[in-house]
Write a protein that holds these residues in place. Structure first.
Motif, PDB file in Angstrom:
ATOM      1  N   GLU A 247       0.851  -1.262   0.089  1.00  6.24           N
ATOM      2  CA  GLU A 247      -0.099   0.037  -0.023  1.00  6.24           C
ATOM      3  C   GLU A 247       1.093   1.344  -0.129  1.00  6.24           C
ATOM      4  N   ILE A 248       0.385   2.267  -1.005  1.00  7.53           N
ATOM      5  CA  ILE A 248       1.268   3.399  -0.950  1.00  7.53           C
ATOM      6  C   ILE A 248       1.191   4.347   0.359  1.00  7.53           C
ATOM      7  N   GLY A 249       2.045   4.939   0.956  1.00  7.89           N
ATOM      8  CA  GLY A 249       2.071   5.919   2.079  1.00  7.89           C
ATOM      9  C   GLY A 249       3.176   6.507   2.236  1.00  7.89           C
ATOM     10  N   ARG A 250       3.240   7.392   3.493  1.00 12.58           N
ATOM     11  CA  ARG A 250       4.134   8.271   3.565  1.00 12.58           C
ATOM     12  C   ARG A 250       5.550   7.274   4.428  1.00 12.58           C
ATOM     13  N   VAL A 251       6.806   7.455   3.658  1.00 11.74           N
ATOM     14  CA  VAL A 251       7.912   6.786   4.368  1.00 11.74           C
ATOM     15  C   VAL A 251       8.350   7.653   5.784  1.00 11.74           C
TER      16      VAL A 251
ATOM     17  N   PHE B 110      10.763  10.309  11.865  1.00 10.97           N
ATOM     18  CA  PHE B 110      11.246  11.434  10.844  1.00 10.97           C
ATOM     19  C   PHE B 110      10.271  11.101   9.563  1.00 10.97           C
ATOM     20  N   ASP B 111       9.463  12.103   8.951  1.00 10.25           N
ATOM     21  CA  ASP B 111       8.709  11.935   7.890  1.00 10.25           C
ATOM     22  C   ASP B 111       9.872  12.233   6.665  1.00 10.25           C
ATOM     23  N   THR B 112      10.038  11.546   5.787  1.00  9.95           N
ATOM     24  CA  THR B 112      10.786  11.644   4.738  1.00  9.95           C
ATOM     25  C   THR B 112      10.442  12.568   3.687  1.00  9.95           C
ATOM     26  N   GLY B 113       9.022  12.628   3.395  1.00  5.66           N
ATOM     27  CA  GLY B 113       8.483  13.453   2.316  1.00  5.66           C
ATOM     28  C   GLY B 113       8.205  12.520   1.415  1.00  5.66           C
ATOM     29  N   ASP B 114       8.611  11.363   1.469  1.00  6.95           N
ATOM     30  CA  ASP B 114       8.709  10.291   0.195  1.00  6.95           C
ATOM     31  C   ASP B 114       7.369   9.404   0.447  1.00  6.95           C
ATOM     32  N   LEU B 115       6.958   8.893  -0.797  1.00  3.77           N
ATOM     33  CA  LEU B 115       5.894   8.140  -0.800  1.00  3.77           C
ATOM     34  C   LEU B 115       6.447   6.660  -1.128  1.00  3.77           C
ATOM     35  N   GLY B 116       6.202   5.757  -0.663  1.00  8.17           N
ATOM     36  CA  GLY B 116       6.692   4.271  -0.889  1.00  8.17           C
ATOM     37  C   GLY B 116       5.726   3.205  -0.293  1.00  8.17           C
ATOM     38  N   THR B 117       6.196   1.871  -0.802  1.00  7.54           N
ATOM     39  CA  THR B 117       5.458   0.878  -0.410  1.00  7.54           C
ATOM     40  C   THR B 117       6.661  -0.229   0.228  1.00  7.54           C
ATOM     41  N   LEU B 118       6.300  -1.019   1.239  1.00  2.00           N
ATOM     42  CA  LEU B 118       6.990  -2.155   1.514  1.00  2.00           C
ATOM     43  C   LEU B 118       6.511  -3.405   1.003  1.00  2.00           C
ATOM     44  N   ASP B 119       7.440  -4.336   0.549  1.00  2.00           N
ATOM     45  CA  ASP B 119       7.035  -5.611   0.004  1.00  2.00           C
ATOM     46  C   ASP B 119       7.186  -6.578   1.498  1.00  2.00           C
ATOM     47  N   ARG B 120       6.792  -7.805   1.422  1.00  2.00           N
ATOM     48  CA  ARG B 120       6.696  -8.655   2.548  1.00  2.00           C
ATOM     49  C   ARG B 120       7.999  -9.225   2.992  1.00  2.00           C
TER      50      ARG B 120
END
Length: 123
Positions: free
Chosen positions: A39-43, A68-78
């Protein structure tokens, strides 16, 4: 490094080393909500040497908990690999959904390339 683990992970920036990382909701009503895999969210990151906030910014709930909110959007895999999807301020809301302009641009660019490669093969 286990090469079998990273095989097929072409677009990942890897796993955090010496830091904790999480992906949280883009919704302003629930900014601490942890997201599921893919799921895409804030890193957000925390750990030794990670700053709490930028100079002149107020402490937020997140920064007061050392995230710390990096300002990036990302996802993590399993497997814990991070895939960056854009920047927070490159997101628009349409039809009740958050749309990453980076992903939109990437998708449109790929479609245009496919159209032109198909067209050039016909000539």
């Amino acid at each position: 490094i286990d090469l079998a683990e990273i095989e097929g992970k072409v677009n990942t920036v890897g796993k955090p080393i010496g830091r904790s990382m999480r992906i949280v909701s883009l919704e302003s009503s629930n900014p601490e909500k942890l997201l599921l895999y893919d799921e895409i969210g804030r890193v957000q990151i925390k750990g030794p040497g990670v700053m709490r906030r930028y100079l002149g910014e107020k402490l937020t709930t997140t920064s007061s908990q050392n995230w710390f909110d990096t300002g990036d959007l990302g996802t993590l895999d399993r497997n814990g690999f991070l895939f960056l999807k854009g920047r927070v301020h490159e997101v628009i809301k349409t039809g009740g959904e958050q749309v990453s302009l980076y992903e939109l641009d990437t998708t449109v660019h790929a479609a245009i390339q496919k159209i032109f490669s198909t067209t050039s093969n016909l000539m």
